[in-house]
Design a protein around this motif. Structure first.
Motif, mmCIF file in Angstrom:
data_model
loop_
_atom_site.group_PDB
_atom_site.id
_atom_site.type_symbol
_atom_site.label_atom_id
_atom_site.label_comp_id
_atom_site.label_asym_id
_atom_site.label_seq_id
_atom_site.Cartn_x
_atom_site.Cartn_y
_atom_site.Cartn_z
ATOM 1 N N GLU A 173 0.817 -1.051 -0.127
ATOM 2 C CA GLU A 173 -0.087 0.103 0.256
ATOM 3 C C GLU A 173 0.843 1.222 0.003
ATOM 4 O O GLU A 173 0.552 2.135 -0.765
ATOM 5 C CB GLU A 173 -0.902 -0.075 1.359
ATOM 6 C CG GLU A 173 -2.263 -1.079 1.145
ATOM 7 C CD GLU A 173 -3.259 -0.499 -0.027
ATOM 8 O OE1 GLU A 173 -3.516 0.750 0.068
ATOM 9 O OE2 GLU A 173 -3.323 -1.191 -1.028
ATOM 10 N N TYR A 177 1.307 3.883 -3.194
ATOM 11 C CA TYR A 177 1.247 5.318 -2.886
ATOM 12 C C TYR A 177 2.200 6.264 -3.342
ATOM 13 O O TYR A 177 2.087 7.041 -4.099
ATOM 14 C CB TYR A 177 1.092 5.506 -1.428
ATOM 15 C CG TYR A 177 0.589 6.859 -1.019
ATOM 16 C CD1 TYR A 177 -0.811 7.192 -0.772
ATOM 17 C CD2 TYR A 177 1.463 7.684 -0.770
ATOM 18 C CE1 TYR A 177 -1.205 8.557 -0.610
ATOM 19 C CE2 TYR A 177 1.127 9.044 -0.535
ATOM 20 C CZ TYR A 177 -0.161 9.632 -0.288
ATOM 21 O OH TYR A 177 -0.265 10.728 0.104
ATOM 22 N N LEU A 183 -3.688 4.995 -9.191
ATOM 23 C CA LEU A 183 -4.381 6.279 -8.958
ATOM 24 C C LEU A 183 -5.484 6.389 -9.669
ATOM 25 O O LEU A 183 -5.368 6.551 -10.830
ATOM 26 C CB LEU A 183 -3.340 7.403 -8.959
ATOM 27 C CG LEU A 183 -3.758 8.564 -8.334
ATOM 28 C CD1 LEU A 183 -4.126 8.658 -6.940
ATOM 29 C CD2 LEU A 183 -2.633 9.743 -8.721
ATOM 30 N N LYS A 187 -11.865 8.991 -8.115
ATOM 31 C CA LYS A 187 -12.297 8.667 -6.798
ATOM 32 C C LYS A 187 -12.476 10.004 -5.701
ATOM 33 O O LYS A 187 -12.984 10.025 -4.566
ATOM 34 C CB LYS A 187 -11.395 7.859 -6.163
ATOM 35 C CG LYS A 187 -11.544 6.196 -6.521
ATOM 36 C CD LYS A 187 -12.248 5.480 -5.597
ATOM 37 C CE LYS A 187 -12.716 4.176 -6.631
ATOM 38 N NZ LYS A 187 -14.141 3.867 -6.158
ATOM 39 N N PHE A 188 -11.609 10.949 -6.245
ATOM 40 C CA PHE A 188 -11.707 12.297 -5.288
ATOM 41 C C PHE A 188 -13.142 12.904 -5.396
ATOM 42 O O PHE A 188 -13.264 13.950 -4.657
ATOM 43 C CB PHE A 188 -10.645 13.217 -6.036
ATOM 44 C CG PHE A 188 -9.281 12.581 -6.035
ATOM 45 C CD1 PHE A 188 -9.008 11.514 -4.955
ATOM 46 C CD2 PHE A 188 -8.248 13.255 -6.941
ATOM 47 C CE1 PHE A 188 -7.615 11.217 -5.210
ATOM 48 C CE2 PHE A 188 -7.123 13.033 -6.690
ATOM 49 C CZ PHE A 188 -6.666 11.807 -5.917
ATOM 50 N N TRP A 205 -4.871 17.098 1.482
ATOM 51 C CA TRP A 205 -3.438 16.555 1.719
ATOM 52 C C TRP A 205 -3.224 15.649 0.625
ATOM 53 O O TRP A 205 -4.155 15.321 -0.131
ATOM 54 C CB TRP A 205 -3.431 15.585 3.194
ATOM 55 C CG TRP A 205 -3.902 16.288 4.213
ATOM 56 C CD1 TRP A 205 -3.866 17.959 4.385
ATOM 57 C CD2 TRP A 205 -4.445 15.665 5.538
ATOM 58 N NE1 TRP A 205 -4.458 17.992 5.746
ATOM 59 C CE2 TRP A 205 -4.823 16.805 6.299
ATOM 60 C CE3 TRP A 205 -4.594 14.392 5.884
ATOM 61 C CZ2 TRP A 205 -5.330 16.633 7.676
ATOM 62 C CZ3 TRP A 205 -4.899 14.260 7.050
ATOM 63 C CH2 TRP A 205 -5.324 15.163 8.078
ATOM 64 N N GLY A 206 -1.966 15.101 0.614
ATOM 65 C CA GLY A 206 -1.569 14.114 -0.292
ATOM 66 C C GLY A 206 -1.853 14.117 -1.696
ATOM 67 O O GLY A 206 -1.883 15.231 -2.254
ATOM 68 N N ARG A 208 -4.818 14.449 -3.451
ATOM 69 C CA ARG A 208 -5.562 15.323 -3.680
ATOM 70 C C ARG A 208 -5.114 16.841 -3.775
ATOM 71 O O ARG A 208 -5.566 17.532 -4.772
ATOM 72 C CB ARG A 208 -6.852 15.408 -2.478
ATOM 73 C CG ARG A 208 -7.695 13.901 -2.407
ATOM 74 C CD ARG A 208 -8.446 14.058 -1.131
ATOM 75 N NE ARG A 208 -9.472 13.216 -1.194
ATOM 76 C CZ ARG A 208 -10.613 13.412 -1.221
ATOM 77 N NH1 ARG A 208 -11.082 14.549 -1.426
ATOM 78 N NH2 ARG A 208 -11.619 12.465 -1.700
ATOM 79 N N LEU B 140 -4.854 3.318 0.080
ATOM 80 C CA LEU B 140 -4.170 4.396 0.791
ATOM 81 C C LEU B 140 -3.949 5.322 -0.353
ATOM 82 O O LEU B 140 -4.188 6.662 0.072
ATOM 83 C CB LEU B 140 -2.686 3.956 1.355
ATOM 84 C CG LEU B 140 -1.886 5.098 2.048
ATOM 85 C CD1 LEU B 140 -2.639 5.588 3.430
ATOM 86 C CD2 LEU B 140 -0.329 4.571 2.248
ATOM 87 N N ASN B 142 -5.953 6.376 -2.371
ATOM 88 C CA ASN B 142 -7.220 7.272 -2.718
ATOM 89 C C ASN B 142 -7.491 8.173 -1.276
ATOM 90 O O ASN B 142 -8.624 8.621 -1.212
ATOM 91 C CB ASN B 142 -8.319 6.501 -3.034
ATOM 92 C CG ASN B 142 -8.058 5.869 -4.506
ATOM 93 O OD1 ASN B 142 -7.538 6.484 -5.327
ATOM 94 N ND2 ASN B 142 -8.282 4.627 -4.578
ATOM 95 N N ARG B 143 -6.617 8.134 -0.512
ATOM 96 C CA ARG B 143 -7.065 8.662 0.852
ATOM 97 C C ARG B 143 -6.281 9.928 1.268
ATOM 98 O O ARG B 143 -5.274 10.226 0.393
ATOM 99 C CB ARG B 143 -6.707 7.812 2.064
ATOM 100 C CG ARG B 143 -6.988 6.533 1.863
ATOM 101 C CD ARG B 143 -8.551 6.183 1.741
ATOM 102 N NE ARG B 143 -9.226 6.905 3.003
ATOM 103 C CZ ARG B 143 -10.394 6.568 3.324
ATOM 104 N NH1 ARG B 143 -11.217 5.575 2.683
ATOM 105 N NH2 ARG B 143 -11.056 6.969 4.456
ATOM 106 N N ASN B 144 -6.827 10.730 1.999
ATOM 107 C CA ASN B 144 -6.006 11.928 2.318
ATOM 108 C C ASN B 144 -5.141 11.728 3.551
ATOM 109 O O ASN B 144 -5.522 11.061 4.548
ATOM 110 C CB ASN B 144 -7.331 12.999 3.016
ATOM 111 C CG ASN B 144 -7.567 14.215 2.314
ATOM 112 O OD1 ASN B 144 -6.916 14.328 1.161
ATOM 113 N ND2 ASN B 144 -8.546 14.913 2.559
#
Lengths: 369, 307
Positions: A173, A177, A183, A187-188, A205-206, A208, B140, B142-144
């Motif tokens: 994972e 990432y 990606l 999904k956002f 964050w990240g 997004r 992960l 797709n997460r913040n």
């Protein structure tokens, strides 16, 4: 134990003896310090294979160093894992006690790494450490060890109790990432209610947040690649407004999500191409920092910082004294050890600095003459 | 109060303590109830018994211990996994209407302690990747994520806790010298296990690409598989021409297998003629595990032959 000076190796070609002697000499003064050395499994390799035997163990770093001076293996790796019984076989008997999190960054290079390739992999390593490990994962700098692999890239060791016990799936994972693998920017987005569509915002964050920055950049540089109407400042403002509060219903462009595909693709540039296979393997062996790489003779050097690092200048193990080699192939001009190595033609004999000569011999591009 | 908590969540330290403090001994009544607990898990019957009487509560707590003893003795992964899923689901439905105080106790016990970061509910990244279900929504990527925190909703915290319960219950050690009573009831229990599972999966080695092999391996180990994984496996097998009965047989290995649902889904997939998802899709589902770069798992054999 094999002693390279003993009679047993008399028949070994002089080239191999020369290399082993130089490796051994290097280890006499090398700083080799493996954290928790007594809990690591070691594997060594020679002229045939990078790992010829494994399941070895050393009680202290001193014992490891003695072995390196005595045996001068071409390659030596230690387990990323900590084991209760590192020398036991089969693997289950070792009793796994967690492991470091490792990232391997490589470029597909030819005989020599080009300046661009070095810059590219350095940029990736910096991005991995600063953007992903520090900013996204909250890893502190002191837990990160940067190592030039001795070959075509860098190894990044993360030693923190937080990640020590993660299994392979969990490490995948993390690797995915960083690599941006799988990606799906769609999904956002999602409906907040009947009328409003929610989506990423700049403060997110990240990925997004990264996505919003990409959209912003595209809006600045080439807005019509998203939609013709976005040339108008007010339309642009509306779209920028969506990213302020995450309310994407503000833009009148109906198929905006699909239209942002281009920007999403650019986002891939913000990820780092780590070798997932290495990261997910909780029993992997990885080159011991500050030991030599048997395919180049370069030091797998532990680095304080990546900026300014030049492998053909800063990772050299051997001196400048000349050795005579015969080229097995045409060799181009090359920067090495702060000098320009001249072109060498196939079958040509030439005196070159030892570090360069050993590099060529180990790359199978020359023989000792 | 304490006994009530232990009764609802027997996998906790309180559960262990209750057994110790009340000197609960294994006996026929308790073991019989333990067998029932496992059989209920197999039949997907969820009984959230909430006995009021102390003696009943003690039996209830003891039955969990007895069930684990039998599972440790039998070392049957299929049964253990089924049991763990059922216990986790049971705990999850209880947790959904639990007091704040008890939720906190459970969170500490399970190691899923949410916090607040920049005004958002978060869990530490290492906790998130450990306990998040393997489904595309939880990936992960797709997460913040920021500074080691992953944003989650309250509902998602419960889901992580459910997974943590499952992992805790699943973790059954060895039990070499089981007492006679455990052996006796284990035999009884095995008689009640449906004969349909587990089944054999006769594929030649290397016949399927690594991603599919991993999915089949999951079935073989009687571990659960997320929706995307299950769907991919079904569609792949259908497109490979594996007969419906055999696919159903493979699916019967999953601990939460329900013949009615599985058969409907497989038939539905056959009728709709779904194509196998591309390698790119599998990557986004988090199911791609190798870099074969064949574009679609179905190309595996042709690609291997060429190689």
């Amino acid at each position: 134990m094999q002693d390279w000076e003993s009679a047993e190796v008399e028949n070994v070609e002089k080239e191999k003896v020369m290399i082993l002697k130089n490796f051994s000499d290097y280890y006499k003064n090398a700083e080799i310090e493996v954290p928790a050395v007594e809990q690591r499994e070691f594997g060594v390799g020679g002229f045939k294979k990078k790992i010829e035997s494994r399941h070895m163990g050393f009680k202290t770093n001193g014992a490891l160093k003695n072995y390196l001076v005595q045996d001068a293996p071409l390659y030596i790796s230690h387990s990323i894992a900590y084991y209760k019984f590192p020398e036991s076989t089969p693997m289950e008997r070792k009793e796994w006690m967690g492991g470091d999190l490792i990232f391997d960054l490589d470029v597909h290079a030819g005989m020599f790494l080009t300046a661009e390739e070095i810059e590219h992999v350095k940029r990736d390593a910096i991005m991995l450490v600063e953007d992903f490990l520090e900013k996204d994962f909250g890893v502190s700098k002191k837990d990160v060890t940067l190592v030039f692999s001795g070959g075509r890239g860098f190894h990044i060791h993360v030693k923190t109790p937080r990640f020590r016990y993660l299994g392979g799936d969990e490490r995948r994972e993390i690797a995915d990432y960083i690599a941006g693998a799988g990606l799906d920017y769609k999904k956002f987005f999602g409906k907040v209610d009947k009328y409003r569509m929610g989506g990423p915002k700049k403060s997110d964050w990240g990925y997004r947040g990264r996505f919003c920055r990409m959209v912003e950049k595209t809006l600045e540089e080439n807005p019509s690649s998203i939609h013709r109407g976005l040339k108008k400042p007010e339309a642009k403002e509306k779209l920028l407004g969506c990213m302020d509060d995450g309310n994407w219903s503000k833009t009148p462009i109906k198929d905006i999500i699909e239209r942002l595909e281009g920007a999403a693709k650019e986002m891939k540039l913000e990820s780092v191409d780590v070798d997932t296979g290495v990261t997910i393997d909780t029993k992997r062996l990885i080159r011991v920092p500050n030991t030599l790489h048997g395919s180049t003779g370069l030091i797998a050097k532990k680095l304080d910082k990546l900026e300014g690092f030049e492998p053909y200048r800063d990772a050299l193990a051997f001196g400048k004294e000349p050795i005579k080699i015969r080229a097995k192939q045409d060799l181009p001009e090359q920067e090495f050890a702060n000098s320009t190595m001249e072109k060498i033609e196939k079958e040509e004999e030439k005196e070159v600095p030892k570090s360069y000569g050993i590099y060529l011999i180990l790359k199978d591009a020359a023989t000792l003459s | 109060m304490e006994l009530n908590f232990a009764c609802k969540y027997p996998f906790t330290e309180e559960g262990k303590q209750a057994i110790k403090e009340n000197n609960i001994q294994i006996n026929d009544e308790i073991t019989e109830r333990g067998v029932k607990r496992i059989v209920d898990a197999l039949n997907r019957v969820q009984r959230t018994a909430n006995p009021v009487h102390i003696s009943d509560q003690l039996i209830e707590i003891g039955s969990y211990g007895a069930a684990r003893m039998m599972l440790a003795h039998l070392r049957n992964r299929y049964l253990s996994n089924k049991f763990a899923i059922a216990e986790a689901k049971k705990a999850s439905s209880l947790m959904a209407r639990e007091t704040k105080e008890n939720i906190k106790r459970l969170q500490n016990e399970l190691g899923v302690v949410p916090g607040e970061f920049e005004g958002k509910v978060v869990v530490p990244l290492e906790v998130y990747v450990k306990f998040s279900p393997r489904s595309v929504d939880y990936r992960l990527i797709n997460r913040n994520v920021k500074e080691g925190h992953v944003e989650v909703s309250r509902r998602e915290v419960l889901r992580l806790m459910e997974e943590a319960v499952k992992m805790k219950v699943e973790d059954i050690g060895l039990f070499p010298n089981a007492p006679e009573i455990v052996k006796k009831y284990s035999v009884k229990l095995m008689k009640l296990v449906p004969k349909t599972a587990p089944s054999k999966m006769s594929f030649k080695e290397g016949e399927n690409p690594p991603c599919i092999e991993k999915l089949l391996e999951t079935a073989k180990k009687h571990e659960n598989l997320g929706h995307q994984g299950r769907w991919t496996l079904a569609v792949y097998l259908i497109n490979k021409g594996v007969p419906y009965e055999k696919i159903l047989q493979i699916f019967s290995n999953f601990p939460d297998y329900d013949e009615r649902v599985a058969s409907y889904q497989i038939k539905h997939a056959i009728n709709r003629g779904y194509t196998v998802p591309s390698c790119g899709m599998l990557l986004s589902y988090g199911l791609c595990i190798a870099e074969c770069k064949i574009g679609n798992p179905l190309r595996w054999k042709t690609w291997k032959r060429k190689k």
